[in-house]
Write an enzyme that holds these catalytic residues in place. Structure first.
Site, PDB file in Angstrom:
ATOM      1  N   SER A 142       0.880  -1.175   0.000  1.00 30.30           N
ATOM      2  CA  SER A 142       0.000   0.000   0.000  1.00 30.30           C
ATOM      3  C   SER A 142       0.917   1.225   0.000  1.00 30.30           C
ATOM      4  CB  SER A 142      -0.834  -0.029   1.287  1.00 30.30           C
ATOM      5  OG  SER A 142      -1.410   1.237   1.552  1.00 30.30           O
ATOM      6  N   TYR A 155      -1.903  -1.600  10.339  1.00 32.02           N
ATOM      7  CA  TYR A 155      -1.914  -1.670   8.868  1.00 32.02           C
ATOM      8  C   TYR A 155      -0.604  -1.104   8.324  1.00 32.02           C
ATOM      9  CZ  TYR A 155      -3.957  -1.302   4.127  1.00 32.02           C
ATOM     10  OH  TYR A 155      -4.219  -1.440   2.783  1.00 32.02           O
TER      11      TYR A 155
HETATM   12  P1  NAD Z   1     -11.694  -6.343  -0.270  1.00 27.05           P
HETATM   13  O1  NAD Z   1     -12.319  -6.234   1.080  1.00 27.05           O
HETATM   14  O2  NAD Z   1     -12.481  -5.968  -1.474  1.00 27.05           O
HETATM   15  O3  NAD Z   1     -11.140  -7.819  -0.499  1.00 27.05           O
HETATM   16  C1  NAD Z   1     -10.391  -8.496   0.475  1.00 27.05           C
HETATM   17  C2  NAD Z   1     -10.623  -9.986   0.334  1.00 27.05           C
HETATM   18  O4  NAD Z   1      -9.776 -10.643   1.290  1.00 27.05           O
HETATM   19  C3  NAD Z   1     -12.078 -10.417   0.642  1.00 27.05           C
HETATM   20  O5  NAD Z   1     -12.550 -11.249  -0.407  1.00 27.05           O
HETATM   21  C4  NAD Z   1     -11.933 -11.176   1.957  1.00 27.05           C
HETATM   22  O6  NAD Z   1     -12.862 -12.254   2.083  1.00 27.05           O
HETATM   23  C5  NAD Z   1     -10.510 -11.697   1.871  1.00 27.05           C
HETATM   24  N1  NAD Z   1      -9.946 -12.026   3.188  1.00 27.05           N
HETATM   25  C6  NAD Z   1     -10.034 -11.302   4.327  1.00 27.05           C
HETATM   26  N2  NAD Z   1      -9.428 -11.952   5.325  1.00 27.05           N
HETATM   27  C7  NAD Z   1      -8.933 -13.105   4.812  1.00 27.05           C
HETATM   28  C8  NAD Z   1      -8.220 -14.206   5.345  1.00 27.05           C
HETATM   29  N3  NAD Z   1      -7.889 -14.260   6.649  1.00 27.05           N
HETATM   30  N4  NAD Z   1      -7.882 -15.220   4.519  1.00 27.05           N
HETATM   31  C9  NAD Z   1      -8.226 -15.193   3.209  1.00 27.05           C
HETATM   32  N5  NAD Z   1      -8.917 -14.190   2.640  1.00 27.05           N
HETATM   33  C10 NAD Z   1      -9.271 -13.155   3.439  1.00 27.05           C
HETATM   34  O7  NAD Z   1     -10.353  -5.475  -0.142  1.00 27.05           O
HETATM   35  P2  NAD Z   1      -9.358  -4.852  -1.247  1.00 27.05           P
HETATM   36  O8  NAD Z   1      -9.465  -3.383  -1.131  1.00 27.05           O
HETATM   37  O9  NAD Z   1      -9.488  -5.513  -2.553  1.00 27.05           O
HETATM   38  O10 NAD Z   1      -7.958  -5.226  -0.566  1.00 27.05           O
HETATM   39  C11 NAD Z   1      -7.083  -6.212  -1.072  1.00 27.05           C
HETATM   40  C12 NAD Z   1      -5.681  -5.886  -0.618  1.00 27.05           C
HETATM   41  O11 NAD Z   1      -5.292  -4.625  -1.152  1.00 27.05           O
HETATM   42  C13 NAD Z   1      -5.493  -5.780   0.900  1.00 27.05           C
HETATM   43  O12 NAD Z   1      -4.267  -6.372   1.273  1.00 27.05           O
HETATM   44  C14 NAD Z   1      -5.455  -4.286   1.129  1.00 27.05           C
HETATM   45  O13 NAD Z   1      -4.739  -3.949   2.293  1.00 27.05           O
HETATM   46  C15 NAD Z   1      -4.729  -3.833  -0.123  1.00 27.05           C
HETATM   47  N6  NAD Z   1      -4.920  -2.429  -0.444  1.00 27.05           N
HETATM   48  C16 NAD Z   1      -6.165  -1.926  -0.660  1.00 27.05           C
HETATM   49  C17 NAD Z   1      -6.304  -0.580  -0.962  1.00 27.05           C
HETATM   50  C18 NAD Z   1      -7.649   0.047  -1.184  1.00 27.05           C
HETATM   51  O14 NAD Z   1      -7.707   1.282  -1.199  1.00 27.05           O
HETATM   52  N7  NAD Z   1      -8.703  -0.707  -1.392  1.00 27.05           N
HETATM   53  C19 NAD Z   1      -5.170   0.238  -1.063  1.00 27.05           C
HETATM   54  C20 NAD Z   1      -3.919  -0.317  -0.850  1.00 27.05           C
HETATM   55  C21 NAD Z   1      -3.808  -1.648  -0.546  1.00 27.05           C
END
Ligand code: NAD
Length: 260
Positions: A142, A155
């Site tokens: 991130s 985080y």
């Molecule tokens: P999201 O909530 O849309 O998807 C996350 C997925 O992870 C879900 O399907 C959930 O069921 C799954 N999950 C949660 N806990 C889990 C576990 N213990 N084991 C297996 N699966 C699990 O979120 P997203 O925004 O797509 O985030 C995905 C990644 O991207 C994360 O690591 C997040 O930190 C990172 N990220 C997101 C953003 C943002 O702005 N959305 C920015 C930077 C980084």
């Protein structure tokens, strides 16, 4: 096709960024393993991808559970004959000021983001090393791998930690042709972020609109969210890169929020 017949194990790919990466990889010819805590959603996403003519399976995996991770990876190897790409992407967000963060929530965050990355890496490297055809490990970092924000102590800590794990895997994996890199997105409008908007509004005592404008996108060059496809295209580049020239790196994709 750039990833023809490569097998990609993508965690947290029943939703958001992970799901988009799965779709983009499938279009590039990869065989897809949707590994998610939500087994039903993982199977539904795999069915969606399979309906486009690609090969995909859904497996229920909690990335914090070593037995479940190992079983999910074995299921993938049994289905597709190996693992070429790991995208360690599963993640959640919990926001509180440090002085109010419960130890239980701190440990939960580090378990999903760091233990999950370690366990999936360990399980997949075993196969990548033995196969002798290289591989690509991609961590979903991130902007918070480089920069801090209030309310996000575990985080920010975990996302910084992924860079350390990545660099170590890059050094250890080099002789097997296994590369490791981190993608560092800015805010992407997924369920993870949608949930934070009202939470931050409440904690900071401002409106949801102000959270988006003045907190999330304030430092970007154009006030725009990064999209799931922006992140997936970077994931495609890291997965398909052919040599160890591109390893141990972390690439920020954030509309200029953070410039290195
Ligand atoms: P999201 O909530 O849309 O998807 C996350 C997925 O992870 C879900 O399907 C959930 O069921 C799954 N999950 C949660 N806990 C889990 C576990 N213990 N084991 C297996 N699966 C699990 O979120 P997203 O925004 O797509 O985030 C995905 C990644 O991207 C994360 O690591 C997040 O930190 C990172 N990220 C997101 C953003 C943002 O702005 N959305 C920015 C930077 C980084």
């Amino acid at each position: 096709m750039q990833l023809k017949d490569k097998v990609a194990f993508i965690t947290g790919s029943a939703s958001g960024i992970g799901k988009e990466i799965a779709i983009v990889y499938a279009k590039a010819g990869a065989k897809i393993v949707i590994a998610d805590l939500n087994k039903a959603a993982a199977e539904a996403t795999a069915a969606e991808i399979a309906a486009t003519g690609a090969q995909a399976i859904g497996v229920g995996v909690d990335v914090t559970d070593e037995d479940q991770v190992n079983a999910g990876v074995e299921q993938a190897v049994k289905a597709f004959g190996g693992i070429d790409i790991l995208v360690s992407n599963a993640g959640i967000q919990i926001v509180h000021p440090v002085d109010e963060f419960s130890f239980a929530d701190w440990k939960k965050m580090l378990a999903i983001h760091l233990d999950g990355a370690f366990l999936t890496t360990k399980a997949c490297l075993k196969h990548m090393y033995a196969q002798g055809r290289g591989g690509s490990v991609i961590y979903m970092g991130s902007v918070h791998s480089k920069e801090a924000s209030v309310l996000k102590a575990p985080y920010v800590t975990a996302k910084h930690g992924l860079i350390g794990l990545c660099k170590t895997v890059a050094k250890e994996g080099a002789k097997y042709g296994v590369r490791a890199n981190v993608i560092c997105p800015g805010f992407v409008r997924t369920p993870l972020v949608e949930k934070q908007i009202p939470e931050q509004a409440k904690t900071l005592g401002i409106t949801e609109e102000q959270v988006v404008k003045n907190v999330m996108l304030k430092e970007t060059v154009d006030g725009e969210f990064t999209t799931t496809d922006d992140v997936a295209q970077v994931a495609l580049m890291f997965a398909g890169f052919p040599t160890n020239a591109l390893t141990g790196q972390s690439l920020v994709v954030s509309h200029g929020w953070f410039m290195q």
